[in-house]
Design a protein around this motif. Structure first.
Motif, PDB file in Angstrom:
ATOM      1  N   PHE A 196       0.843  -1.203   0.000  1.00 39.28           N
ATOM      2  CA  PHE A 196       0.000   0.000   0.000  1.00 39.28           C
ATOM      3  C   PHE A 196       0.880   1.257   0.000  1.00 39.28           C
ATOM      4  CE2 PHE A 196      -2.124   3.245   2.765  1.00 39.28           C
ATOM      5  CZ  PHE A 196      -3.051   3.678   1.827  1.00 39.28           C
ATOM      6  N   LYS A 197       1.972   1.223   0.777  1.00 40.62           N
ATOM      7  CA  LYS A 197       2.867   2.389   0.832  1.00 40.62           C
ATOM      8  C   LYS A 197       3.614   2.541  -0.496  1.00 40.62           C
ATOM      9  CE  LYS A 197       2.085   3.404   5.281  1.00 40.62           C
ATOM     10  NZ  LYS A 197       2.786   2.683   6.337  1.00 40.62           N
ATOM     11  N   MET A 198       3.923   1.406  -1.157  1.00 42.09           N
ATOM     12  CA  MET A 198       4.568   1.498  -2.476  1.00 42.09           C
ATOM     13  C   MET A 198       3.606   2.135  -3.479  1.00 42.09           C
ATOM     14  SD  MET A 198       6.601  -2.128  -2.398  1.00 42.09           S
ATOM     15  CE  MET A 198       7.659  -2.029  -3.848  1.00 42.09           C
ATOM     16  N   PHE A 199       2.320   1.789  -3.344  1.00 36.12           N
ATOM     17  CA  PHE A 199       1.290   2.458  -4.146  1.00 36.12           C
ATOM     18  C   PHE A 199       1.348   3.962  -3.870  1.00 36.12           C
ATOM     19  CE2 PHE A 199      -2.839   4.549  -3.544  1.00 36.12           C
ATOM     20  CZ  PHE A 199      -3.321   4.572  -4.841  1.00 36.12           C
TER      21      PHE A 199
ATOM     22  N   LYS B 161      -9.613  -2.239  -1.297  1.00 31.92           N
ATOM     23  CA  LYS B 161     -11.000  -2.499  -1.730  1.00 31.92           C
ATOM     24  C   LYS B 161     -11.665  -1.205  -2.190  1.00 31.92           C
ATOM     25  CE  LYS B 161     -11.695  -6.691   0.944  1.00 31.92           C
ATOM     26  NZ  LYS B 161     -11.919  -7.186   2.304  1.00 31.92           N
ATOM     27  N   GLU B 162     -11.407  -0.124  -1.450  1.00 33.71           N
ATOM     28  CA  GLU B 162     -12.011   1.165  -1.818  1.00 33.71           C
ATOM     29  C   GLU B 162     -11.440   1.681  -3.143  1.00 33.71           C
ATOM     30  OE1 GLU B 162     -12.219   4.042   1.287  1.00 33.71           O
ATOM     31  OE2 GLU B 162     -13.257   2.658   2.629  1.00 33.71           O
ATOM     32  N   PHE B 163     -10.158   1.422  -3.349  1.00 37.59           N
ATOM     33  CA  PHE B 163      -9.509   1.848  -4.596  1.00 37.59           C
ATOM     34  C   PHE B 163     -10.143   1.116  -5.778  1.00 37.59           C
ATOM     35  CE2 PHE B 163      -6.114   1.427  -7.818  1.00 37.59           C
ATOM     36  CZ  PHE B 163      -5.851   2.771  -8.037  1.00 37.59           C
ATOM     37  N   THR B 164     -10.329  -0.207  -5.593  1.00 38.93           N
ATOM     38  CA  THR B 164     -10.954  -1.024  -6.654  1.00 38.93           C
ATOM     39  C   THR B 164     -12.379  -0.539  -6.930  1.00 38.93           C
ATOM     40  OG1 THR B 164      -9.653  -2.867  -5.815  1.00 38.93           O
ATOM     41  CG2 THR B 164     -11.402  -3.426  -7.350  1.00 38.93           C
TER      42      THR B 164
ATOM     43  N   ALA C 239      -2.288  -1.816  10.635  1.00 37.80           N
ATOM     44  CA  ALA C 239      -1.778  -1.213   9.385  1.00 37.80           C
ATOM     45  C   ALA C 239      -2.177  -2.053   8.174  1.00 37.80           C
ATOM     46  CB  ALA C 239      -0.258  -1.086   9.455  1.00 37.80           C
ATOM     47  N   ASP C 240      -2.141  -3.393   8.320  1.00 41.01           N
ATOM     48  CA  ASP C 240      -2.529  -4.282   7.214  1.00 41.01           C
ATOM     49  C   ASP C 240      -4.043  -4.265   6.987  1.00 41.01           C
ATOM     50  OD1 ASP C 240       0.058  -5.106   6.545  1.00 41.01           O
ATOM     51  OD2 ASP C 240       0.048  -6.680   8.058  1.00 41.01           O
ATOM     52  N   GLN C 241      -4.800  -4.164   8.073  1.00 36.08           N
ATOM     53  CA  GLN C 241      -6.265  -4.074   7.941  1.00 36.08           C
ATOM     54  C   GLN C 241      -6.637  -2.807   7.175  1.00 36.08           C
ATOM     55  OE1 GLN C 241      -7.763  -4.236  11.998  1.00 36.08           O
ATOM     56  NE2 GLN C 241      -6.744  -6.185  12.371  1.00 36.08           N
ATOM     57  N   PHE C 242      -5.947  -1.711   7.500  1.00 36.37           N
ATOM     58  CA  PHE C 242      -6.197  -0.435   6.825  1.00 36.37           C
ATOM     59  C   PHE C 242      -5.839  -0.544   5.341  1.00 36.37           C
ATOM     60  CE2 PHE C 242      -4.782   3.810   5.409  1.00 36.37           C
ATOM     61  CZ  PHE C 242      -5.941   4.542   5.663  1.00 36.37           C
ATOM     62  N   ALA C 243      -4.685  -1.165   5.050  1.00 40.10           N
ATOM     63  CA  ALA C 243      -4.236  -1.321   3.654  1.00 40.10           C
ATOM     64  C   ALA C 243      -5.254  -2.126   2.849  1.00 40.10           C
ATOM     65  CB  ALA C 243      -2.871  -2.003   3.614  1.00 40.10           C
ATOM     66  N   GLU C 244      -5.747  -3.208   3.453  1.00 37.11           N
ATOM     67  CA  GLU C 244      -6.744  -4.070   2.783  1.00 37.11           C
ATOM     68  C   GLU C 244      -8.015  -3.265   2.465  1.00 37.11           C
ATOM     69  OE1 GLU C 244      -8.297  -8.196   1.967  1.00 37.11           O
ATOM     70  OE2 GLU C 244      -6.343  -7.236   1.916  1.00 37.11           O
TER      71      GLU C 244
END
Length: 482
Positions: A301-304, A342-345, A333-338
């Motif tokens: 997510f941070k690389m994004f 989903k929101e990005f998709t 942090a991983d829950q937030f990234a996930e």
């Protein structure tokens, strides 16, 4: 009948091994332990140190194969220390600590039920030891830790603790840890480290503790754990420039266990500085070397973010796909990234949010002036969704609070709380805002308002930060005597 061991032998090599473990010089520590295993195979301190070294390794490496072996070895280690005489105060202390090592490893690897049972068994052993040997201070090292942890259990779980006979008391736990630090030279560093960790992650650090965290690595330049601890605590305190110094000074070499997570931290600091290319490289290096399961989604997510905030949107999209395909969702942090993936998709992440992320990362790093300049470019009206509006208000409040403009931050926190009450999607920002308002009123000695806000923070349901916010709010209420 197993041969009864009269007592523990704190040989010079095993004492050195214990302190080497606390430096994360695990290969060096294991060598010393293995030497003593040959010379003194019946010494129960060996089983204890094996377990202690394994815990440090597992918490950092997240190695699933080694974890399975560790769980299988627990009974043998308990048997080894169980051979100690009933007259030895170390018997129950070591049994309890081996159970606690197992508990923390199990919780890290997502085995909550089994880990919780280990804590209950450890607590009972320690209570028993305290009754049998009231003058034996080392018991308080582990009992103090448990008193603080049980004392900060959120309200809706306290009935379980009561049924199981677990008593928590934060102030008592801290007193007990400090008694060990004061009275027991051998366990002093461990007790002090536990005390500081509890204040950094559950309670709040005092100015004296913040000074201590900076002094410690200078006193022990060969201690990787203390450099890591200083780095993470200073980052948590929004002092990333200082944190970068301790990270750069961290010792390396074959005597230390591999620690890829340090690259993750370098990535975080570069992201906060707005150095997106350097940040991207650090996250990529972390993922290449790391064999664990936490912070993988977050790193992708941070690389994004590194690409998206640099205006390379097309390139960025591929990293959001990786978020959903890899890693786990144990840490927040991983829950937030996930959730963000989903929101990005779903098309719910908008270019207008870039400024909020830039301001967030600048705030995290302690560059409040840059964050404020970014936020001045927008207003609540610049954002479409309630979630974004709540985030805008929370970010603005946080920047003002951190810039010592406390009275100016309050209306923004209030607005974020109100938005979170009208839209469950914004609950995380509302809960965080309520927690900060609780702290502000606590500092003003308005305990009634502080308590009301801490309760309000805990009242928000399902959001990524529920566990940590509830723990902090619960701990603050306990400090207020509520």
């Amino acid at each position: 009948m197993a041969e009864e061991q009269t007592d523990v032998v704190f040989s010079p090599k095993l004492q050195k091994a214990y302190f080497e473990i606390q430096k994360l010089r695990l290969p060096a520590a294991r060598e010393l332990i293995d030497d003593e295993r040959t010379a003194m195979p019946g010494n129960p301190l060996i089983a204890y140190l094996d377990s202690y070294a394994d815990l440090h390794y597992l918490l950092i490496a997240e190695d699933r194969n080694r974890y399975k072996t560790f769980v299988q070895q627990e009974d043998n280690r308990l048997d080894d220390v169980g051979k100690l005489s009933e007259k030895s105060p170390y018997k129950r202390l070591f049994q309890a600590d081996i159970r606690l090592h197992s508990a923390f490893a199990k919780l890290k690897f997502g085995n909550e039920v089994s880990g919780s049972w280990e804590i209950i068994k450890a607590y009972r052993l320690l209570e028993d030891n305290r009754k049998k040997f009231p003058a034996f201070t080392p018991t308080l090292k582990s009992l103090g830790l448990l008193h603080v942890l049980i004392g900060s259990i959120p309200d809706n779980y306290t009935w379980i603790a009561k049924i199981l006979g677990l008593r928590g008391n934060i102030a008592q736990g801290i007193r007990e840890l400090r008694e060990v630090a004061h009275e027991e030279p051998f366990f002093r560093q461990e007790a002090e480290l536990i005390d500081l960790l509890l204040h950094a992650y559950t309670l709040q650090l005092s100015p004296a503790q913040q000074t201590r965290i900076r002094q410690w690595p200078a006193e022990q330049p060969d201690n990787l754990l203390l450099h890591f601890f200083a780095t993470t605590v200073l980052m948590k305190e929004n002092k990333s420039d200082e944190a970068a110094h301790f990270l750069a000074e961290a010792p390396t070499g074959k005597e230390y266990m591999p620690f890829p997570f340090l690259d993750y931290l370098r990535g975080e600091i570069a992201l906060q500085d707005g150095d997106y290319d350097a940040s991207f490289s650090h996250y990529a290096r972390f993922l290449k070397q790391y064999r664990g399961f936490n912070y993988i989604k977050d790193s992708y997510f941070k690389m994004f973010m590194c690409r998206w905030l640099a205006g390379r949107d097309q390139e960025a999209a591929g990293y959001m796909q990786k978020v959903t395909q890899t890693g786990s969702t144990i840490v927040e942090a991983d829950q937030f990234a996930e959730r963000m993936a989903k929101e990005f998709t779903a098309g719910s992440i908008h270019a207008s949010q870039k400024v909020l992320y830039k301001a967030r990362y600048a705030t995290d790093g302690g560059n409040f002036q840059r964050a404020f300049e970014l936020m001045k470019m927008v207003s609540e009206k610049s954002f479409e969704t309630t979630y974004e509006k709540a985030e805008y208000n929370y970010r603005m409040a946080r920047i003002l609070q951190k810039s010592a403009r406390v009275n100016e931050c309050m209306p923004f926190y209030e607005r974020s709380v109100a938005l979170g009450q009208s839209d469950a999607g914004a609950a995380g920002f509302a809960a965080s805002s309520a927690l900060q308002m609780g702290y502000i009123y606590q500092k003003k000695a308005d305990n009634q308002k502080a308590a009301a806000y801490f309760r309000k923070a805990m009242s928000f349901k399902k959001h990524e930060y529920k566990n940590s916010i509830d723990n902090k709010a619960r701990a603050a209420l306990t400090e207020l005597g509520q």
